[in-house]
Design an enzyme around this catalytic site. Structure first.
Site, PDB file in Angstrom:
ATOM      1  CE  LYS A 127      25.016  30.936  -9.687  1.00 16.20           C
ATOM      2  NZ  LYS A 127      26.094  31.906  -9.769  1.00 16.20           N
ATOM      3  CG  ASN A 153      29.600  28.995  -8.481  1.00 17.18           C
ATOM      4  OD1 ASN A 153      29.781  28.530  -7.355  1.00 17.18           O
ATOM      5  ND2 ASN A 153      29.443  30.290  -8.689  1.00 17.18           N
ATOM      6  CG  ASP A 202      18.029  31.597  -7.040  1.00 19.49           C
ATOM      7  OD1 ASP A 202      18.550  30.669  -7.695  1.00 19.49           O
ATOM      8  OD2 ASP A 202      18.527  32.731  -6.971  1.00 19.49           O
ATOM      9  CG  HIS A 219      22.413  35.670  -4.815  1.00 16.18           C
ATOM     10  ND1 HIS A 219      22.308  36.556  -5.858  1.00 16.18           N
ATOM     11  CD2 HIS A 219      23.721  35.290  -4.764  1.00 16.18           C
ATOM     12  CE1 HIS A 219      23.500  36.693  -6.430  1.00 16.18           C
ATOM     13  NE2 HIS A 219      24.372  35.938  -5.784  1.00 16.18           N
ATOM     14  CG  HIS A 240      24.359  27.638  -6.016  1.00 16.04           C
ATOM     15  ND1 HIS A 240      25.630  27.736  -6.539  1.00 16.04           N
ATOM     16  CD2 HIS A 240      23.950  28.914  -5.771  1.00 16.04           C
ATOM     17  CE1 HIS A 240      25.989  29.011  -6.592  1.00 16.04           C
ATOM     18  NE2 HIS A 240      24.980  29.747  -6.125  1.00 16.04           N
ATOM     19  CD  GLU A 289      19.906  31.687  -2.454  1.00 14.53           C
ATOM     20  OE1 GLU A 289      20.900  30.935  -2.353  1.00 14.53           O
ATOM     21  OE2 GLU A 289      19.954  32.899  -2.222  1.00 14.53           O
ATOM     22  CB  SER A 349      24.787  31.098  -3.197  1.00 15.65           C
ATOM     23  OG  SER A 349      24.587  32.243  -2.405  1.00 15.65           O
TER      24      SER A 349
END
Ligand code: PLP
Length: 377
Positions: free
Chosen positions: A230, A36, A195, A125, A198, A166, A170
């Site tokens: 990440k 990541n 979230d 996640h 990423h 998110e 992910s």
């Protein structure tokens, strides 16, 4: 063998029989398409040097922090770094946690009271799932990125309600329709939690995230989680939200309270990573590599999930074929890993391909050529 050992052996055997036994591996390959570390910060000598410069200026324990933030583990530089992170993300306040897992666990478990409602995208996640499970709230999931499904669940909500998603998923690499989700939350007076693990470093001005890429959206988000393991190449996470939310988490988030604070080295590392983001436009560097991959993949008949992020997928019908494809690519020096159930749904096992600023065009060309060859073999 005692009963507990028998139980353990049985569970492991079941996984081995299905071909999904997880094992640690320290194998290294020439070309990284798995980590990541999207912007190469994890391997950046500049980031390392900046961290050392900061540390030289701060009187602190050289090693561990010595305790929880609420006892002897707090430091003025940690508080200053939180203010810096909050300003960068246009949030009233930021609270550091030792990891994204800890942040999500502490946030959701402490918020959801008996009679409240947590409504989460079905693909969120594990750390968010665990946080919701540890709360006392009623829990619902909505179909992935499906606004009708979300609205149906919002109609059932009671008490304070929290919608959890998110910005970049992910395992799928796709993005959530944040503006539309936020509108629905407003209509139903629900609090939106996003979230950005990423999305940080990939989207928005200076990589501030997908929320800040949308005009004024940050004002409508109840809480954001940004993680530093990440694209920022270090470790830790922060919850972004109101000053009251920060004070609440300091009082009630058990994964914040009952743990040793990160060492000052980690805080200096995080601060330096933000300095790097501010000084160079990494989003256009990563965008070049994402475009390169997408152009080369073109219309190849691979089963993939459309993505504009640094995460791309090739889906296989079972774990066996996904693992075989990964092994074939690894033999060519390409670090591509298979993601198996139960991390993803059975029948949706996949190769998860991460693109990085440091991947060369030649590496990406080789990857795509081998992916297509392996997929059609
Ligand atoms: C979406 C998402 N949130 C949170 C986490 C946890 O972050 P950390 O690795 O910092 O614990 C991850 C990491 O896998 C993630 O993908």
């Amino acid at each position: 063998m005692n009963q507990a050992e028998e139980f353990i052996k049985g569970k492991l055997q079941q996984r081995a029989d299905k071909g999904i036994l997880r094992k640690l591996s320290s194998a290294t390959f020439q070309a990284d398409f798995s980590s990541n570390d999207y912007l190469g910060f994890g391997r950046s000598a500049e980031l390392n040097a900046k961290t050392e410069q900061i540390l030289a200026l701060i009187p602190a324990h050289q090693n561990g922090s010595g305790g929880s933030r609420l006892l002897s583990g707090n430091h003025w530089f940690t508080e200053e770094t939180e203010q810096h992170i909050a300003a960068f993300h246009q949030a009233p306040a930021a609270l550091l946690f030792n990891s994204g897992y800890d942040a999500n666990l502490g946030l959701l478990s402490s918020l959801g009271q008996r009679g409240d409602t947590i409504i989460a995208d079905e693909l969120i996640h594990a750390s968010l799932i665990d946080g919701a499970r540890l709360s006392n709230a009623n829990r619902y999931t909505f179909k992935h990125n499906d606004l009708n499904s979300l609205e149906a669940k919002l109609k059932l909500a009671k008490g304070n309600s929290y919608v959890v998603t998110e910005s970049v998923f992910s395992m799928d690499g796709d993005t959530a329709p944040l503006t539309e989700i936020s509108k629905l939350c407003k209509t139903y007076q629900a609090n939106l939690i996003v979230d950005e693990a990423h999305a940080l470093g990939i989207y928005g001005k200076h990589g501030a995230g997908l929320v800040q890429q949308r005009p004024d959206l940050e004002k409508d988000i109840f809480a954001r989680v940004v993680t530093f393991g990440k694209a920022l190449g270090c470790h830790g996470a922060a919850v972004l939200g109101s000053v009251n939310l920060k004070a609440y988490l300091i009082n009630f988030a058990r994964s914040f309270i009952y743990t040793t604070a990160a060492p000052i080295h980690t805080i200096a590392n995080i601060r330096s990573a933000y300095q790097l983001l501010e000084q160079t436009d990494y989003t256009s560097l990563i965008r070049e590599k994402i475009n390169c991959y997408q152009n080369l993949i073109g219309k190849a008949a691979l089963n993939n999930i459309p993505s504009t992020s640094a995460i791309h997928t090739v889906i296989y019908p079972d774990s066996h074929t996904a693992k075989k494809a990964a092994a074939t690519l690894q033999e060519k020096g390409l670090d591509v890993r298979a993601i198996l159930s139960p991390t993803v749904a059975e029948g949706k096992e996949r190769l998860r391909i991460c693109l990085h600023t440091f991947n060369t065009e030649t590496e990406i060309q080789t990857l795509v050529k081998e992916l297509i060859k392996t997929y059609s073999a």
